[in-house]
Design an enzyme around this catalytic site. Structure first.
Site, mmCIF file in Angstrom:
data_model
loop_
_atom_site.group_PDB
_atom_site.id
_atom_site.type_symbol
_atom_site.label_atom_id
_atom_site.label_comp_id
_atom_site.label_asym_id
_atom_site.label_seq_id
_atom_site.Cartn_x
_atom_site.Cartn_y
_atom_site.Cartn_z
ATOM 1 N N ASP A 32 -49.106 40.670 -40.486
ATOM 2 C CA ASP A 32 -48.124 40.165 -41.448
ATOM 3 C C ASP A 32 -48.933 39.605 -42.622
ATOM 4 O O ASP A 32 -50.137 39.322 -42.501
ATOM 5 C CB ASP A 32 -47.231 39.079 -40.829
ATOM 6 C CG ASP A 32 -45.964 38.852 -41.672
ATOM 7 O OD1 ASP A 32 -45.927 39.297 -42.840
ATOM 8 O OD2 ASP A 32 -45.017 38.212 -41.166
HETATM 9 C C1 BGC Z 1 -42.894 38.529 -43.955
HETATM 10 C C2 BGC Z 1 -42.877 40.011 -43.613
HETATM 11 C C3 BGC Z 1 -42.976 40.808 -44.890
HETATM 12 C C4 BGC Z 1 -44.255 40.414 -45.601
HETATM 13 C C5 BGC Z 1 -44.485 41.165 -46.896
HETATM 14 C C6 BGC Z 1 -44.059 38.165 -44.828
HETATM 15 O O1 BGC Z 1 -43.943 36.859 -45.302
HETATM 16 O O2 BGC Z 1 -42.933 37.793 -42.753
HETATM 17 O O3 BGC Z 1 -41.714 40.339 -42.929
HETATM 18 O O4 BGC Z 1 -42.960 42.169 -44.612
HETATM 19 O O5 BGC Z 1 -44.189 39.036 -45.910
HETATM 20 O O6 BGC Z 1 -43.593 40.749 -47.875
#
Ligand code: BGC
Length: 882
Positions: free
Chosen positions: A275
């Site tokens: 993530d």
């Molecule tokens: C979120 C993800 C997301 C990523 C990119 C993170 O803060 O938890 O679900 O895909 O950011 O934006």
């Protein structure tokens, strides 16, 4: 040769550079030199889960910056209530087509985390509290996306059940709950290739809904032209995103046990991507199996890993494995792009996607209540013709249609129920009046707004009140503190009900709320967050053009105290103990005497169905089916969601009273009957055997209940399973004997009480000592901004981080300010290096905070990246983690 994308620097990339992003949304290009003379363009990724959020100029993972216009489909909180994998397949396919058009290779969705508690700020993006439902819908979504050649990235692996301190908190989950609840959805997605191929038969869904099916057409065209995306993906998701949190003491991105379990036991062949900012340490992460660290650039990551390999600290294979998997995906994406480049036509029709968004909302909205008002003769819904309708509530004009955070879509178009109602009133001869009642951004009212609402209600035959959670009440990054609606909305409802007219409530929001007025209204239509066509969908449902057929994908407790965790959520301590174990959602309510206001699987219709003739069979292949006859005995067309639950008699381990084993949605004309066979998931008969570390089904008698909610099971058949018999992919075994001592230890879980579960009971169930987290001092790159505030220097740095962070936050977006504050406070220092920051700076800050200013200066001056720092830490890493 493919050209590098605009936002990706052209590089002299070495293969190891692939393992960290080059930019916020892309990998590096693979140079011709490193790839048999042919360069491979960077892999381009974008959010989100219910619509594409492709950012061109600005980059963020909070939904702040602008993104290209896209169809905003209903978020998962609503689409899950369709109980219809075929619809999710079509949605996935439409998302894939929008990705193709925007040259996005990997879509960062779906999010299939199990909803553990109604207050989780990200519940709007998750499907269900039930892993089978989440897994089935997630599988269909992934199959849809990937049928277009675009990869899907399933997230967040795993145990990301609260937003509070999500980047550092430790989810402490016992083995059974981990496998039976939290991993099960992911397992289905990885292991259910066969299922996905069956879901591909989406023609029936499209025909049933009578839409033109461009999505189906374009996928078929791709296959006819000799390009078969399924061949590459083999029915598995292209990527799995590792969650921010720790799982049982170890960050998910470097949790070798977790990642290798997916590789070795499930046979997962796709990539693991962190993530955004979830990777804590480079070497343990690559050693565990993390393929890609995002976002980039993180030159320190690839350099650290390359050096560790050179020095023999990491086996060569750990790096080459990542490179190979990433290269394969990039080559595949390049082929998809080449195929796509053969035509300049839009790969879809925008109107079709909007129509699909509306169909999904219509097929998913849940009718919670529909009674005959006092003095009336028919139920308040569908709305009668030629009447005076009072429309009260600003949400009628200002739709609440999606959530906040990284999934936030910039919709190509946005409708509102008020417009749609006006179109209908022309036809149906209704007279409409409107009163805002409250401010749509805050939910607050004024005496004037209240007065208007009352007068509006008094002058009407029926009152429709639009209300729910304003956007600032829920968002990624923060959990709600209470399950209440804004107090002013409840007060408004009391005032309107006092007018003694039939009241219909139309409810919005991404998760469960308390409904103190539910006994005073005639009808409640739950729209959750219905996407950009939600206004028309809502009006079609209110007027009966479409018959509601959604069923709740989560239990709807009457008050937060009734949940298994009570008010003990979210948790602000570094460790989050999943004390309820497998008793999540309806698994808890069906096992205790506390009943929710509306149970899991519940949903009404304008027609009535009967369920008769139950039959349960196990075929020679081991496939197990429950079947019943469903009849529409009412007088309009409609759809019923038939659910099959398993209840285990005399279980040798604590089991919930009911567990969903299968479901089917059946559409019937008035008077029509259909025999509905439902294949059951064999795993639901079984449990995770913690001693043998595998699934196990005990021989014995199982009750198979067929019904229309977890609390409404009208048919019941018994199924006896014999040792040695095949059940799905499992083989039935004689039950293990549980000693009375073991039973005593697990007592609170064998006999579940409404007070929930204590930490000491959970400790006994957990079976091994709770994980021990590193001390908060000395500070490390994992220390949060809040942690460092205990020192004067830390307070100074924290202030600067807040100032800088808030300056970037789009405060015009409802809810964004508090979300930013909370996220900045819980942000680990290491995240200062994400998106182009320097890791040396992080190390320097940590050293300075630990009272080593000279070393800090040295870090800044002599280390171009964190190479030396992390290698210094290697001896301290626990053996076995590499
Ligand atoms: C979120 C993800 C997301 C990523 C990119 C993170 O803060 O938890 O679900 O895909 O950011 O934006």
């Amino acid at each position: 040769m493919a050209q590098p994308k605009k936002d990706v620097p052209a590089t002299d990339a070495h293969p190891e550079r692939l393992i960290a992003g080059a930019s916020y949304w892309s990998t590096y290009e693979l140079s011709a030199e490193d790839h048999d003379g042919e360069a491979v363009a960077p892999l381009r990724m974008s959010d989100g889960t219910y619509g594409l959020r492709k950012q061109e100029a600005s980059c963020d993972c909070l939904g702040i910056g602008e993104s290209v216009p896209a169809t905003c489909f209903p978020p998962a909180c609503l689409s899950a209530c369709s109980f219809d994998p075929q619809l999710l397949y079509l949605m996935g396919q439409a998302l894939g087509e929008e990705c193709l058009h925007e040259s996005v290779d990997l879509l960062l969705g779906p999010a299939i985390n199990v909803k553990r508690h109604p207050l989780c700020g990200r519940n709007f993006e998750y499907f269900s509290e039930d892993p089978l439902l989440s897994g089935k819908l997630g599988s269909a979504y992934v199959a849809g996306v990937q049928s277009t050649g675009v990869g899907a990235c399933v997230k967040h692996f795993v145990g990301n059940s609260q937003e509070t301190d999500r980047m550092t908190s430790d989810s402490v989950i016992d083995d059974r709950a981990l496998h039976e609840i939290y991993l099960r959805g992911f397992e289905q997605l990885v292991c259910s290739a066969e299922d996905q191929h069956r879901t591909h038969d989406f023609g029936e869904a499209a025909r049933r809904k009578g839409e033109s099916n461009t999505a189906a057409h374009s996928a078929k065209t791709a296959v006819q032209q000799g390009y078969s995306p399924d061949g590459f993906f083999c029915g598995q998701p292209a990527a799995i995103m590792t969650a921010y949190n720790r799982l049982n003491g170890i960050y998910c991105s470097q949790n070798k046990q977790l990642l290798q379990f997916a590789r070795n036991t499930w046979g997962y062949r796709g990539i693991f991507v962190s993530d955004w900012g979830a990777m804590s340490q480079s070497i343990p992460s690559v050693a565990a199996g993390l393929d890609l660290c995002m976002p980039g650039p993180r030159l320190d990551h690839s350099a650290t890993v390359a050096k560790a390999v050179k020095d023999g600290l990491l086996p060569d294979s750990s790096l080459t494995g990542c490179e190979e998997r990433l290269t394969n995906l990039m080559v595949h994406a390049q082929q998809v792009r080449a195929h796509r480049a053969q035509t300049s036509a839009l790969p879809y029709c925008e109107a079709d996607h909007l129509a699909l968004a509306q169909v999904i909302a219509e097929q998913s909205a849940v009718l919670l209540k529909n009674e005959v008002p006092t003095g009336g003769s028919v139920a308040a819904l569908p709305l009668g013709k030629d009447q005076r309708l009072a429309v009260i509530g600003a949400f009628a004009k200002h739709s609440r249609y999606q959530g906040s955070g990284s999934a936030r879509v910039n919709p190509v178009q946005l409708d509102a129920a008020w417009e749609a109602l006006q179109e209908v009133s022309d036809v149906q001869g209704c007279q409409l009046t409107y009163a805002a009642g409250y401010d749509p951004n805050t939910g607050e009212t004024t005496p004037t707004l209240m007065d208007e609402a009352l007068r509006c209600a008094q002058a009407a035959d029926t009152v429709v009140v639009f209300l729910g959670l304003p956007a600032c009440y829920e968002s990624e990054g923060v959990d709600r503190q209470s399950m209440e609606l804004p107090a002013d909305m409840n007060a408004l409802m009391d005032v309107v009900c006092a007018a003694s007219k039939p009241v219909v409530a139309v409810l919005y929001g991404g998760s469960v709320v308390e409904l103190p007025w539910r006994d005073s209204v005639s009808s409640i239509l739950l729209m959750y967050l219905p996407g950009c066509q939600g206004g028309h969908a809502c009006v079609n449902l209110l007027t009966g053009v479409v018959n509601p057929s959604g069923h709740l994908a989560e239990s709807w407790p009457a008050k937060v105290q009734d949940t298994a965790l009570g008010v003990n959520y979210p948790v602000h301590t570094p460790q989050v103990f999943y004390t309820e174990s497998v008793f999540v959602g309806y698994r808890y309510y069906t096992s205790v005497s506390v009943k929710p206001a509306y149970p899991f699987g519940y949903g009404l219709s304008y027609t009535t169905f009967t369920l008769t003739e139950p039959v349960v069979t196990v075929q020679d292949s081991g496939a197990v089916y429950a079947q019943c006859c469903v009849t529409n005995v009412g007088n309009c067309e409609g759809a019923e969601v038939v659910q099959v639950y398993v209840h285990v008699k005399d279980a040798s381990v604590p089991r919930a009273a009911q567990e969903l084993a299968g479901f089917a949605k059946v559409h019937l004309k008035p008077g029509e009957s259909s025999q509905v066979p439902i294949e059951l998931d064999a795993h639901v008969f079984g449990y995770w055997d913690t001693k043998a570390s595998k699934w196990r089904v005990d021989s014995g008698v199982y009750e198979i209940g067929i019904g229309v909610s977890s609390e409404d099971i009208s048919l019941c058949e018994e199924l006896s399973l014999m040792a040695g018999q095949r059940l799905g992919c499992l083989v039935v075994q004689a039950p293990t004997l549980v000693s009375s001592a073991e039973r005593c230890v697990l007592g609170p879980y064998f006999t579940v009480k409404p007070q929930g579960f204590t930490q000491s009971a959970f400790r006994a169930l957990y079976g091994k000592g709770f994980p021990v987290l590193p001390p908060t001092r000395p500070f490390t790159p994992d220390s949060s901004v809040r942690d460092i505030k205990v020192t004067p220097l830390g307070r100074l740095i924290a202030r600067e981080i807040h100032k800088h962070g808030m300056a970037q936050g789009a405060t015009h977006i409802p809810g964004m300010q508090s979300m930013m504050e909370a996220m900045l406070d819980s942000m680990p220092l290491r995240n200062l290096a994400t998106g182009g920051g320097s890791y040396s700076l992080v190390i320097a800050i940590v050293d300075a905070l630990n009272g080593k200013p000279v070393k800090a200066l040295g870090d800044l001056l002599s280390h171009p990246d964190a190479l030396i720092h992390e290698l210094e830490e290697i001896p301290a890493l626990e053996e076995g983690k590499l």
